[in-house]
Design a protein around this motif. Sequence first.
Motif, PDB file in Angstrom:
ATOM      1  N   THR A  52      -0.344  -1.816   3.484  1.00 26.83           N
ATOM      2  CA  THR A  52      -1.241  -0.962   2.917  1.00 26.83           C
ATOM      3  C   THR A  52      -0.630  -0.017   1.821  1.00 26.83           C
ATOM      4  OG1 THR A  52      -0.173   0.726   4.346  1.00 26.83           O
ATOM      5  CG2 THR A  52      -1.885  -0.344   5.221  1.00 26.83           C
ATOM      6  N   LEU A  53       0.787   0.196   1.441  1.00 28.48           N
ATOM      7  CA  LEU A  53       1.341   0.514   0.184  1.00 28.48           C
ATOM      8  C   LEU A  53       1.143  -0.085  -0.927  1.00 28.48           C
ATOM      9  CD1 LEU A  53       3.002   2.750  -0.919  1.00 28.48           C
ATOM     10  CD2 LEU A  53       4.998   1.453  -0.211  1.00 28.48           C
ATOM     11  N   ALA A  54       1.253  -1.731  -0.669  1.00 27.71           N
ATOM     12  CA  ALA A  54       1.159  -2.484  -1.670  1.00 27.71           C
ATOM     13  C   ALA A  54      -0.399  -2.653  -2.336  1.00 27.71           C
ATOM     14  CB  ALA A  54       1.241  -3.968  -1.314  1.00 27.71           C
ATOM     15  N   LEU A  55      -1.290  -2.409  -1.265  1.00 27.60           N
ATOM     16  CA  LEU A  55      -2.971  -2.420  -1.463  1.00 27.60           C
ATOM     17  C   LEU A  55      -3.201  -1.037  -2.404  1.00 27.60           C
ATOM     18  CD1 LEU A  55      -5.643  -3.547  -1.196  1.00 27.60           C
ATOM     19  CD2 LEU A  55      -5.816  -2.670   0.917  1.00 27.60           C
ATOM     20  N   ALA A  56      -2.413  -0.059  -1.916  1.00 28.10           N
ATOM     21  CA  ALA A  56      -2.802   1.456  -2.528  1.00 28.10           C
ATOM     22  C   ALA A  56      -2.369   1.263  -3.984  1.00 28.10           C
ATOM     23  CB  ALA A  56      -2.140   2.371  -1.687  1.00 28.10           C
ATOM     24  N   LEU A  57      -0.939   0.632  -4.144  1.00 27.80           N
ATOM     25  CA  LEU A  57      -0.483   0.768  -5.580  1.00 27.80           C
ATOM     26  C   LEU A  57      -1.639  -0.183  -6.404  1.00 27.80           C
ATOM     27  CD1 LEU A  57       3.249   0.432  -4.878  1.00 27.80           C
ATOM     28  CD2 LEU A  57       1.776   2.480  -5.683  1.00 27.80           C
ATOM     29  N   TYR A  58      -1.868  -1.217  -5.797  1.00 28.60           N
ATOM     30  CA  TYR A  58      -2.871  -2.305  -6.692  1.00 28.60           C
ATOM     31  C   TYR A  58      -3.926  -1.643  -6.722  1.00 28.60           C
ATOM     32  CZ  TYR A  58      -5.819  -6.179  -7.561  1.00 28.60           C
ATOM     33  OH  TYR A  58      -6.708  -7.042  -8.118  1.00 28.60           O
ATOM     34  N   ALA A  59      -4.621  -0.943  -6.232  1.00 27.85           N
ATOM     35  CA  ALA A  59      -5.942  -0.249  -6.304  1.00 27.85           C
ATOM     36  C   ALA A  59      -6.062   1.087  -6.769  1.00 27.85           C
ATOM     37  CB  ALA A  59      -6.779  -0.244  -4.852  1.00 27.85           C
ATOM     38  N   GLN A  60      -4.719   1.476  -7.301  1.00 30.36           N
ATOM     39  CA  GLN A  60      -4.527   3.029  -7.549  1.00 30.36           C
ATOM     40  C   GLN A  60      -5.613   3.166  -8.890  1.00 30.36           C
ATOM     41  OE1 GLN A  60      -0.766   3.764  -9.082  1.00 30.36           O
ATOM     42  NE2 GLN A  60      -1.123   5.889  -9.276  1.00 30.36           N
ATOM     43  N   ARG A  61      -5.817   2.340  -9.871  1.00 28.02           N
ATOM     44  CA  ARG A  61      -6.645   2.469 -10.791  1.00 28.02           C
ATOM     45  C   ARG A  61      -8.043   2.397 -10.481  1.00 28.02           C
ATOM     46  NH1 ARG A  61      -8.927  -2.101 -13.256  1.00 28.02           N
ATOM     47  NH2 ARG A  61      -8.495  -4.117 -11.983  1.00 28.02           N
ATOM     48  N   TYR A  62      -8.321   1.891  -9.593  1.00 29.29           N
ATOM     49  CA  TYR A  62      -9.784   1.880  -8.949  1.00 29.29           C
ATOM     50  C   TYR A  62      -9.905   3.332  -8.281  1.00 29.29           C
ATOM     51  CZ  TYR A  62     -10.325  -3.101  -9.472  1.00 29.29           C
ATOM     52  OH  TYR A  62     -10.015  -4.423 -10.055  1.00 29.29           O
TER      53      TYR A  62
END
Length: 285
Positions: A263-273
């Motif tokens: 979930t942390l990796a997904l949140a960092l990846y989708a931060q720009r969205y």
Amino acid sequence: MESTSTPERILRGIALTLVILFFMFPIFWIFMMSFQTNETILQIPPSLSFTPTLSNYMALITGKLTTAAGTLDIAFMGNLGNSVFLSTASVAVSLLLGVPAAYAFARHKFRGSEDIAFTLLSFRFAPPLLVLLPLTQYFQWLGLSDTYIGLIWVYQLICLPLILWIVRGYFEDISADVEYAYRIAGHSWFATFRKIALPLAGPGIAAAGLLAFIFAWNNFVFALVLASASKQPVTVGALAFVTSSGIQYGQIAAAIVLSIAPTLALALYAQRYLVEGLSLGAVKG
């Protein structure tokens, strides 16, 4: 003016640092615990000086938990895979159903539309214990007990209302004039939805999908009651570390680190969205 602004910036920086330390310290402490043995963790007073070990992570990966009572078989990695599959599948189904429904509620007002939308939202607010008993009985009758399909269906109670209401707000923030102009050019409703509405609301849909994934990932009660150990997610699988010989704090800490990593990796990846989604309403009209 400069002399007054400099102390203000310093105080603001100190306050921000204290807030970050306050919220990040528990995560840092759990991360440190994951490299310690139970004896080191339980020593009084606690100390940051210790010899790190990878035994906790090895126990999770190999599925062999060594305790005072002997060696126990655990299925943490299987539970972690279940969490990934259940959360991803439930969010995918929720997006497939929720995004068109959110567009319909945002663009086409009809009698009872608000009542229907609020009823769907109420499913999200209902306590899980309120629906567990009837769900258990229905699942046994339909043959969905202890199945992935049954769990994904139940997870819609968590994901679908959240996606519906969040994405509906993003569609309402998009000016309808752009869609009307595209329709006047001779394009169908579905083409307008696919080529105009979806790209414009893309950041909002990504943000809603991320939040729904996190809520689905953290679910505990439904999977505990409606599934067996082979299909339970990581939130339920962590109960295996509470054994008759004691609580395995090191393995629990390592399990927390591994379980929050996706979930942390997904949140960092989708931060720009997320940033684009939050600023979407600024360009309305």
